[in-house]
Enzyme design. Sequence first.
Site, PDB file in Angstrom:
ATOM      1  N   HIS A  22      13.670  32.218 -17.790  1.00  0.00           N
ATOM      2  CA  HIS A  22      12.508  32.942 -17.270  1.00  0.00           C
ATOM      3  C   HIS A  22      12.126  32.465 -15.879  1.00  0.00           C
ATOM      4  O   HIS A  22      11.611  33.228 -15.070  1.00  0.00           O
ATOM      5  CB  HIS A  22      11.353  32.861 -18.259  1.00  0.00           C
ATOM      6  CG  HIS A  22      11.663  33.657 -19.471  1.00  0.00           C
ATOM      7  ND1 HIS A  22      12.176  33.098 -20.617  1.00  0.00           N
ATOM      8  CD2 HIS A  22      11.652  34.991 -19.674  1.00  0.00           C
ATOM      9  CE1 HIS A  22      12.430  34.051 -21.474  1.00  0.00           C
ATOM     10  NE2 HIS A  22      12.124  35.206 -20.951  1.00  0.00           N
ATOM     11  N   CYS A  67      17.219  46.218 -21.207  1.00  0.00           N
ATOM     12  CA  CYS A  67      16.225  45.609 -20.305  1.00  0.00           C
ATOM     13  C   CYS A  67      16.542  44.150 -19.992  1.00  0.00           C
ATOM     14  O   CYS A  67      15.780  43.495 -19.276  1.00  0.00           O
ATOM     15  CB  CYS A  67      14.817  45.732 -20.862  1.00  0.00           C
ATOM     16  SG  CYS A  67      14.580  44.859 -22.405  1.00  0.00           S
TER      17      CYS A  67
HETATM   18  C1  PEP Z   1      15.879  39.729 -23.092  1.00  0.00           C
HETATM   19  O1  PEP Z   1      15.877  38.835 -23.939  1.00  0.00           O
HETATM   20  O2  PEP Z   1      16.916  40.274 -22.668  1.00  0.00           O
HETATM   21  C2  PEP Z   1      14.614  40.214 -22.512  1.00  0.00           C
HETATM   22  C3  PEP Z   1      14.587  41.242 -21.696  1.00  0.00           C
HETATM   23  O3  PEP Z   1      13.470  39.531 -22.795  1.00  0.00           O
HETATM   24  P1  PEP Z   1      13.079  38.119 -22.149  1.00  0.00           P
HETATM   25  O4  PEP Z   1      13.994  37.880 -20.999  1.00  0.00           O
HETATM   26  O5  PEP Z   1      11.656  38.213 -21.734  1.00  0.00           O
HETATM   27  O6  PEP Z   1      13.300  37.172 -23.285  1.00  0.00           O
END
Ligand code: PEP
Length: 583
Positions: free
Chosen positions: A191, A505
């Site tokens: 993140h 996503c």
């Molecule tokens: C993912 O896990 O691909 C996602 C889009 O969510 P995050 O990156 O917030 O865990």
Amino acid sequence: MEIKNGIPVSPGVAIAPALVLDSESFRIPRRFIRKDEVDTELKRFELARTKAIEEISDIRDSVHSAAKEEVGLIFDAHLRMLDDPLITREIPEKIKTKRYTPEYAVSRVFKKIVKPIKELNDAYFIQRVNDFYDIQKRLLRNLLGQRAHDLTQLDRKVVVVAHDLTPSQTATLDKNKVAGFITDVGGATSHTAILANALGIPAVVGLGTISSDISGGDVIIVDGKSGRVIINPDDAARAKYEARGQGYLDREKRMFEAAAKAERTTKDGVDVSLYANIEWDDEIELALKLGADGVGLFRTEFIYSKFGAHPTEEQHYEVYRRAHQMLEGRPLTLRTMDFGADKFASEVGLEREENPFLGCRSIRLSLREPHLFTTQIRAALRAALLGPTKIMLPMIGSIEEFHAARQLIENVKADLTREGIEFRPDVPLGMMVEVPSAAVMIDSFMEDSDFFSIGTNDLVQYTMAVDRNNQYVANLFKHTNPAVLRLVKQVIDEAVKHNKPVSVCGEMAGEARFAMILLGFGLREFSVGPTAMPELRTLLSRVTLAEAEELSKKAMCLAHADKIADLLDIEVARLLPSEEFGE
Ligand code: PEP
Ligand code: MG
């Protein structure tokens, strides 16, 4: 001049002096003292050392009296270290002869102590390193009188150097002052990396021991595209990277121009939607400028980093209201809070778990603490009157979890009705597909879930058993692993068969090299970080569906992740030639 290579996570070049944060984010304000300050500074160091001895003795005595003898022994060892000549002689020596400030002398000497121990790479000795860090922190805390880690209060441009930055620290970085950042740990889809991209700050992670190799004030070059970091560059290197930085900016500009002219379809006229992934509502402005069709993933957990562990319903509502206002009728997909593991666990007061990535995070936490979840849902259902809204559940691993969350939402609707509060009752409810069990059993969700969004960041992590934040296994984190691709394809196939909207996503959707294979699988909705949009739009407008389908078929016949990646890279080079976009 020294060169290091890490994992590039946010493109661009930064050149600035280092601001080194230790693991508790201390900032050494000044490195040198005047001759007439030496005596005072020696006394200050001695006071800090004596205070550390008192503090540790107190802790040792209290654990001894609680009959935890073994723990007490650890503090005995800490006390011995504080009496070691390295500390009692070498630090004062540096203050006297090199005129270092005590803070800087402490940080230099501890770096020198810790470096060879770390290089042994032995679990026992790594523990000892932590003991040294503990003592160092105690001394620095006593010297500085307070923690000095407010990254929002910088007075000049710096490259931030840290062992790690939490998502909330990253979120508060001032883009005008932080030219770039580099960390010891981290992975490409962490993140922290996603945020660096969102903020447009060049960043390299996974550099091993960089935070102990660099001293505050060293000049650092960060190349966030190649992953290269140069410490105290010579003039030639500096000139080369200044030119390279300009090259990136020129490429970005050309890409924006190409995207602005590009059709919003494939070369043969198939509609493809690009939605934005956002962490804060104010990213919407940039997303729309870059051509977003709406928001496909609002990581609403960032609301908690702003308002604390318990934002009120009104605080949630206000954020969603503003988002709708900016979107002017375009869709907004609100993912319900997804904390735990690397995201805000401490900020919301979660207990420490042995294995947080497999622990009570995300939807599991929402089901365990329903008041957190229902407060958010109340606001989302009310704000849905202001514009098209979807609610998306993260980390769903079983149909039971989906049903349990849906039941809580139905209860919220019943409460709002009873209270006479207006809301939109028919908000679509969908789920992220990011836990392999959900991908494997995707057919069983078709009846209940209104839409699907594949979260490849977590899907790769959990399919491959590779921590997405861990630099030591970053080479194993591969979107092109055939097991991952099969799961992604299976989810898209099933959703298309049942006529349910499906998007991707995860970071995979935003990388040009993966766009064609996803298109070939049948994907028509991509949800990506805003800055990825121009390149993606340009590439998609240059490829035909037949080409994409052919490519994905070819890729699925290969068993090697790297061979699949090579195949995809050749196509990207054909569609986005470097002669045209260069760097
Ligand atoms: C993912 O896990 O691909 C996602 C889009 O969510 P995050 O990156 O917030 O865990
Ligand atoms: Mg995820």
